[in-house]
Scaffold this motif. Structure first.
Motif, mmCIF file in Angstrom:
data_model
loop_
_atom_site.group_PDB
_atom_site.id
_atom_site.type_symbol
_atom_site.label_atom_id
_atom_site.label_comp_id
_atom_site.label_asym_id
_atom_site.label_seq_id
_atom_site.Cartn_x
_atom_site.Cartn_y
_atom_site.Cartn_z
ATOM 1 N N SER A 38 20.006 9.133 61.855
ATOM 2 C CA SER A 38 20.026 8.422 60.800
ATOM 3 C C SER A 38 19.655 6.949 61.156
ATOM 4 O O SER A 38 19.092 6.238 60.436
ATOM 5 N N SER A 39 19.923 6.491 62.231
ATOM 6 C CA SER A 39 19.587 5.135 62.612
ATOM 7 C C SER A 39 18.316 4.976 63.019
ATOM 8 O O SER A 39 17.705 3.924 62.997
ATOM 9 N N ILE A 40 17.511 5.932 63.219
ATOM 10 C CA ILE A 40 16.293 5.928 63.663
ATOM 11 C C ILE A 40 15.237 6.609 62.755
ATOM 12 O O ILE A 40 14.158 6.089 62.596
ATOM 13 N N ARG A 42 12.992 7.582 59.400
ATOM 14 C CA ARG A 42 12.489 6.893 58.471
ATOM 15 C C ARG A 42 12.626 7.351 57.116
ATOM 16 O O ARG A 42 12.031 7.118 56.180
ATOM 17 N N GLY A 43 13.314 8.600 57.228
ATOM 18 C CA GLY A 43 13.235 9.398 55.769
ATOM 19 C C GLY A 43 14.540 8.992 54.966
ATOM 20 O O GLY A 43 14.669 9.910 53.954
ATOM 21 N N ASN A 44 15.343 7.968 55.184
ATOM 22 C CA ASN A 44 16.415 7.878 54.244
ATOM 23 C C ASN A 44 17.221 8.868 53.980
ATOM 24 O O ASN A 44 17.765 9.197 52.861
ATOM 25 N N TYR A 45 17.581 9.669 55.214
ATOM 26 C CA TYR A 45 18.838 10.604 54.932
ATOM 27 C C TYR A 45 19.987 10.268 56.100
ATOM 28 O O TYR A 45 19.591 9.498 56.976
ATOM 29 N N HIS A 46 21.135 10.809 55.835
ATOM 30 C CA HIS A 46 22.149 10.543 56.605
ATOM 31 C C HIS A 46 23.016 11.714 56.650
ATOM 32 O O HIS A 46 23.618 12.158 55.704
ATOM 33 N N TYR A 47 23.085 12.465 57.899
ATOM 34 C CA TYR A 47 23.999 13.559 57.900
ATOM 35 C C TYR A 47 24.940 13.434 59.251
ATOM 36 O O TYR A 47 24.333 13.324 60.350
ATOM 37 N N ASP A 48 26.076 13.509 59.064
ATOM 38 C CA ASP A 48 26.985 13.086 60.122
ATOM 39 C C ASP A 48 26.708 13.943 61.125
ATOM 40 O O ASP A 48 26.942 13.842 62.507
ATOM 41 N N ASP A 49 26.671 15.254 60.907
ATOM 42 C CA ASP A 49 26.662 16.258 61.971
ATOM 43 C C ASP A 49 25.142 16.273 62.891
ATOM 44 O O ASP A 49 25.327 16.522 63.981
ATOM 45 N N LEU A 50 24.104 15.676 62.163
ATOM 46 C CA LEU A 50 23.073 15.417 62.908
ATOM 47 C C LEU A 50 23.131 14.415 63.707
ATOM 48 O O LEU A 50 22.826 14.392 64.771
ATOM 49 N N ASP A 51 23.987 13.471 63.261
ATOM 50 C CA ASP A 51 24.091 12.217 63.939
ATOM 51 C C ASP A 51 25.088 12.557 65.400
ATOM 52 O O ASP A 51 24.613 12.169 66.396
ATOM 53 N N ALA A 52 25.967 13.567 65.170
ATOM 54 C CA ALA A 52 26.864 13.922 66.079
ATOM 55 C C ALA A 52 26.135 14.561 67.024
ATOM 56 O O ALA A 52 26.704 14.316 68.461
ATOM 57 N N LEU A 53 25.214 15.471 66.797
ATOM 58 C CA LEU A 53 24.678 16.126 67.884
ATOM 59 C C LEU A 53 23.688 15.494 68.612
ATOM 60 O O LEU A 53 23.530 15.737 69.733
ATOM 61 N N VAL A 54 23.085 14.468 67.911
ATOM 62 C CA VAL A 54 22.263 13.574 68.661
ATOM 63 C C VAL A 54 23.102 12.830 69.981
ATOM 64 O O VAL A 54 22.773 12.861 71.080
ATOM 65 N N ASN A 55 24.126 12.161 69.419
ATOM 66 C CA ASN A 55 24.938 11.488 70.067
ATOM 67 C C ASN A 55 25.551 12.588 71.362
ATOM 68 O O ASN A 55 25.736 11.940 72.449
ATOM 69 N N GLN A 56 26.010 13.706 71.012
ATOM 70 C CA GLN A 56 26.333 14.546 71.993
ATOM 71 C C GLN A 56 25.490 14.915 73.200
ATOM 72 O O GLN A 56 25.816 15.003 74.063
ATOM 73 N N GLN A 76 18.076 23.519 64.634
ATOM 74 C CA GLN A 76 18.291 24.479 63.937
ATOM 75 C C GLN A 76 18.886 23.831 62.823
ATOM 76 O O GLN A 76 18.622 24.119 61.502
ATOM 77 N N VAL A 77 20.014 23.053 62.926
ATOM 78 C CA VAL A 77 20.605 22.165 61.676
ATOM 79 C C VAL A 77 19.517 21.315 61.084
ATOM 80 O O VAL A 77 19.461 21.544 59.808
ATOM 81 N N GLY A 78 18.673 20.437 61.742
ATOM 82 C CA GLY A 78 17.882 19.699 60.973
ATOM 83 C C GLY A 78 16.675 20.245 60.191
ATOM 84 O O GLY A 78 16.367 19.656 59.194
ATOM 85 N N LEU A 79 16.216 21.475 60.860
ATOM 86 C CA LEU A 79 14.962 21.899 60.306
ATOM 87 C C LEU A 79 15.507 23.282 59.295
ATOM 88 O O LEU A 79 15.129 23.204 58.358
ATOM 89 N N ASP A 80 16.550 23.937 59.632
ATOM 90 C CA ASP A 80 17.039 24.910 59.058
ATOM 91 C C ASP A 80 17.869 24.870 57.892
ATOM 92 O O ASP A 80 17.768 25.045 56.674
ATOM 93 N N GLU A 81 18.688 24.038 57.972
ATOM 94 C CA GLU A 81 19.784 23.633 57.227
ATOM 95 C C GLU A 81 19.405 22.593 56.080
ATOM 96 O O GLU A 81 19.726 22.553 54.909
ATOM 97 N N TYR A 82 18.780 21.452 56.423
ATOM 98 C CA TYR A 82 18.580 20.242 55.665
ATOM 99 C C TYR A 82 16.838 20.120 55.406
ATOM 100 O O TYR A 82 16.429 19.566 54.642
ATOM 101 N N ALA A 83 16.345 20.542 56.365
ATOM 102 C CA ALA A 83 14.693 20.524 56.414
ATOM 103 C C ALA A 83 14.359 19.173 56.080
ATOM 104 O O ALA A 83 13.361 18.872 55.122
ATOM 105 N N VAL A 84 14.935 18.136 56.800
ATOM 106 C CA VAL A 84 14.832 16.970 56.701
ATOM 107 C C VAL A 84 13.275 16.441 57.270
ATOM 108 O O VAL A 84 12.662 15.484 56.917
ATOM 109 N N GLN A 85 12.856 17.465 58.397
ATOM 110 C CA GLN A 85 11.569 17.184 58.596
ATOM 111 C C GLN A 85 10.765 18.568 58.698
ATOM 112 O O GLN A 85 11.475 19.626 58.961
#
Length: 122
Positions: A38-40, A42-56, A76-85
């Motif tokens: 979410s800090s990178i 441009r889609g104006n979304y914020h999902y804590d679990d996605l941020d945690a996986l990137v950091n992990q 899988q989480v980014g595309l299947d659960e949230y379809a953010v991109q």
């Protein structure tokens, strides 16, 4: 729409569906997957679990097997659960190269550099 106006609309959240692109500049899946951060993004979304996986994944540089599984989960989480991109296409470049030609530099999405190229004549 000019790029500057499109990116302004995206950053303000003034869109129903935004189309943009990303080209990797180094050969690692995180180059695409960190777009979910979410800090990178441009889609104006914020999902804590996605941020945690990137950091992990960033902490697993010395654990390639674990990091790979984290990257798979992140996708899988980014595309299947949230379809953010939604990846629509992937560009590519097919290259035929004579095996006698060596040391051609092909950096990411930049121009091919023949400065150090060598042709074996024997």
């Amino acid at each position: 729409m000019p790029s500057s106006a499109r990116f302004a609309a995206l950053s303000k959240g003034e869109y129903d569906l935004g189309v943009t692109f990303w080209q990797a500049d180094f050969g690692d899946p995180i180059n695409y997957l960190e777009r979910f951060d979410s800090s990178i993004t441009r889609g104006n979304y914020h999902y804590d679990d996605l941020d945690a996986l990137v950091n992990q994944s960033r902490t697993q540089a010395l654990e390639p097997e674990n990091r790979w599984q984290t990257l798979i989960q992140l996708e899988q989480v980014g595309l299947d659960e949230y379809a953010v991109q939604i990846p629509v296409y992937q560009s590519y470049q097919a290259i035929l190269q004579n095996p006698k030609v060596t040391d051609i530099n092909r950096p990411g999405q930049s121009y091919i550099n023949f400065r150090w190229a060598d042709i074996q004549t024997q």
